[in-house]
Design a protein around this motif. Sequence first.
Motif, PDB file in Angstrom:
ATOM      1  N   SER A  69       0.823  -1.204   0.000  1.00 10.31           N
ATOM      2  CA  SER A  69       0.000   0.000   0.000  1.00 10.31           C
ATOM      3  C   SER A  69       0.866   1.266   0.000  1.00 10.31           C
ATOM      4  N   THR A  70       0.594   2.160  -0.921  1.00 11.51           N
ATOM      5  CA  THR A  70       1.317   3.433  -0.996  1.00 11.51           C
ATOM      6  C   THR A  70       1.118   4.250   0.259  1.00 11.51           C
ATOM      7  N   SER A  71      -0.096   4.214   0.822  1.00  8.33           N
ATOM      8  CA  SER A  71      -0.348   4.998   2.039  1.00  8.33           C
ATOM      9  C   SER A  71       0.465   4.453   3.212  1.00  8.33           C
ATOM     10  N   THR A  73       3.436   3.060   2.935  1.00  5.40           N
ATOM     11  CA  THR A  73       4.797   3.520   2.665  1.00  5.40           C
ATOM     12  C   THR A  73       4.947   4.988   3.060  1.00  5.40           C
ATOM     13  N   GLU A  74       3.966   5.809   2.720  1.00  6.64           N
ATOM     14  CA  GLU A  74       4.015   7.232   3.090  1.00  6.64           C
ATOM     15  C   GLU A  74       3.989   7.390   4.613  1.00  6.64           C
ATOM     16  N   ASP A  77       7.379   6.513   5.891  1.00  7.89           N
ATOM     17  CA  ASP A  77       8.328   7.588   5.572  1.00  7.89           C
ATOM     18  C   ASP A  77       8.145   8.788   6.505  1.00  7.89           C
ATOM     19  N   LYS A 156      14.192   0.363  -0.639  1.00  2.12           N
ATOM     20  CA  LYS A 156      13.713  -0.682   0.282  1.00  2.12           C
ATOM     21  C   LYS A 156      14.766  -0.996   1.348  1.00  2.12           C
TER      22      LYS A 156
END
Length: 180
Positions: A69-71, A73-74, A77, A156
């Motif tokens: 999921s991109t969210s 990862t954000e 971060d 990664k």
Amino acid sequence: MSGFQLPPIFDVPALSTIERATVLDALFEPCTALHTLSLDLLHTEKFESYYDLIASVGVQLIDLSESLSTSDTEWLDNILGAHPRLGEKKVESAQSQAEQAQLNTGGEEEATKLRNLNAEYEKTFPGLKYVVFVNGRSRPVIMEDMRSRIDRGDIKLERAEAIKAMCDIAADRAVKLQQH
């Protein structure tokens, strides 16, 4: 935060939300995204030691890093980006100030080199800041590590190294912040 001591580990689940957030801030860095991720864990789990607590937060961070999921990862971060830049003059947490103090002993030329490396790192890995457990290593040794991680260019692996460094830093802080 100076003079702050961690409460006994067995008291953590019964602490108020604000007190649990303060524990996370002292071990890691002040970060709303980390509060969202881990406050409930500190309330519902019983830990045998601060090392166990830190390892459990580490597992949550690794789970985010392995998510597709991109969210997620954000979100990860945001947590990793809460650490101050290496060698930065204005550092929020007392723990980071103390940990970085030895890095601010080099001359202006070295300080400029470090600022430039930070900028290059953040351009290579948008949203991240270089996180490392300094642990007595000199500025040139740290900058060499930063350079090799920039050259490697693997986001990664970078997230994995940052998670490990955050947990190593937190474990070191736990030892220093526990009541004796």
